[in-house]
Design an enzyme around this catalytic site. Sequence first.
Site, mmCIF file in Angstrom:
data_model
loop_
_atom_site.group_PDB
_atom_site.id
_atom_site.type_symbol
_atom_site.label_atom_id
_atom_site.label_comp_id
_atom_site.label_asym_id
_atom_site.label_seq_id
_atom_site.Cartn_x
_atom_site.Cartn_y
_atom_site.Cartn_z
ATOM 1 N N GLY A 5 0.832 -1.214 0.000
ATOM 2 C CA GLY A 5 0.000 0.000 0.000
ATOM 3 C C GLY A 5 0.855 1.247 0.000
ATOM 4 N N ASN A 6 0.245 2.381 0.237
ATOM 5 C CA ASN A 6 0.996 3.637 0.340
ATOM 6 C C ASN A 6 0.298 4.569 1.322
ATOM 7 O OD1 ASN A 6 -0.878 5.513 -1.177
ATOM 8 N ND2 ASN A 6 -0.555 3.923 -2.725
ATOM 9 N N ARG A 7 0.827 5.760 1.462
ATOM 10 C CA ARG A 7 0.401 6.645 2.561
ATOM 11 C C ARG A 7 -0.761 7.579 2.213
ATOM 12 N NH1 ARG A 7 4.712 6.242 6.157
ATOM 13 N NH2 ARG A 7 6.624 5.527 5.151
#
Length: 401
Positions: free
Chosen positions: A212-214
């Site tokens: 995932g990412n932020r």
Amino acid sequence: MLSGRRIVLGVSGGVAAYKAAYLARRLVEVGATVRSVMTESAVHFLGAQTLAAVTGHHPVGGFWDEAEVSPHTDLGQWADAMVIAPATAATMAKLATGLSDNVLIATALATEAPLVVAPAMHTEMWENPATQRNVRTLLDDGVTIVGPLSGALAGGDSGPGRMVEPEDILTALTEVLSGSSTEASVRDMDGYAVLVTAGGTREPIDPVRYIGNRSSGKMGNAIAGEAARRGAQVSLITTAAPPSGAAIEVVRVETAQQMADATWERAGEVDFAVMAAAVADFRPRQAEDIKLRRGDGLPVIDVEPTPDILAGIAAMENRPYLVGFAAETGSMEGALRKATEKGVDLLVGNDVTRAGSGFATDTNEVTVYAPSGESDRWPLLSKREVARRLWDRILEDRKPG
Ligand code: PMT
């Protein structure tokens, strides 16, 4: 701005009514004169005496028990602004349909002053299509809706439905009285259909873990919310919680593939597509059906590319006006390259390593690139202001001639 102003505070019956007393106190503290009007159930929750003591005026509670012959028109004509806090689902429904069967709604209908509404209710009631329909009607009618927030609710549940804090309501009243509120006041996107992507995709490794990412979805939410306020019909394809109070179609997705499917399905029917989502560029070739165990040794995760959603739209024969985003780290060269090579009409670059910029912040510092390479660097702004300027720029670009 609120000093010397005459504010009518309408209170309807919900647990959040207790916050109305503090709101009244804050209004008095900043120099406003406050008169209040309560529904019968608000009196059960809060008690008329509390508001009377805080404001110095006994609240109006009914048509028949008042000294005034016509309390709703008297209050309505007196007000510089009216706020309803909390506004229950029933109060919003009555407001949206003009059903003035209590003195609070009658006052709201009888006033020509700007109206601010702060909803508070359980999540299911807020998300119910009937309530969302009423929200759209009220926004169309020029009402300013603040909140609700996501958070703990009465009864132990949690989700969107919590009334905003009194300070947020003071800000909203200041904005409507200074005429600077953009809520439903600029309708230059009436008749346009808009698609926005937001949030970060999650690519499953196993049932527990993902790549995932932020991204929080805040940038995309601001863009979608601003378009809706300006009258556009908005579809938001998102992995994150959507903005509250905005009348938009929300499609919840998780993976890049799901985002691609939902986006491509709609892209041919919209005028503008803004790709603010942070989409994974690769995903595990195979997601495991059961959780990977430490005892089984270090896994080797084989990856494959995800679909390029932006490129898919750029290649469409009848494509919408297309805006890409670029999350860069340090140098903005990548953003400039994407602007010239990706087939977009505009590209918004942000350096996600800069303080106050990029992921999960309420502010952003962006440079907007045209395919010609021409660029426009904006200062650090709230994401809402970035969204406002971006739509101004897009509409300016789209002008014929
Ligand atoms: O959500 P927030 O917390 O508010 O953070 C906002 C943000 C930092 C996520 C946002 O401002 C931003 O920069 N979004 C784009 C992030 C990104 O994926 O950038 P990129 O340079 O990797 O991708 C370029 C463009 O291609 C983007 O428009 C992206 O949506 C799109 N893309 C990327 C990969 C892919 N497989 N398909 C795509 O369509």
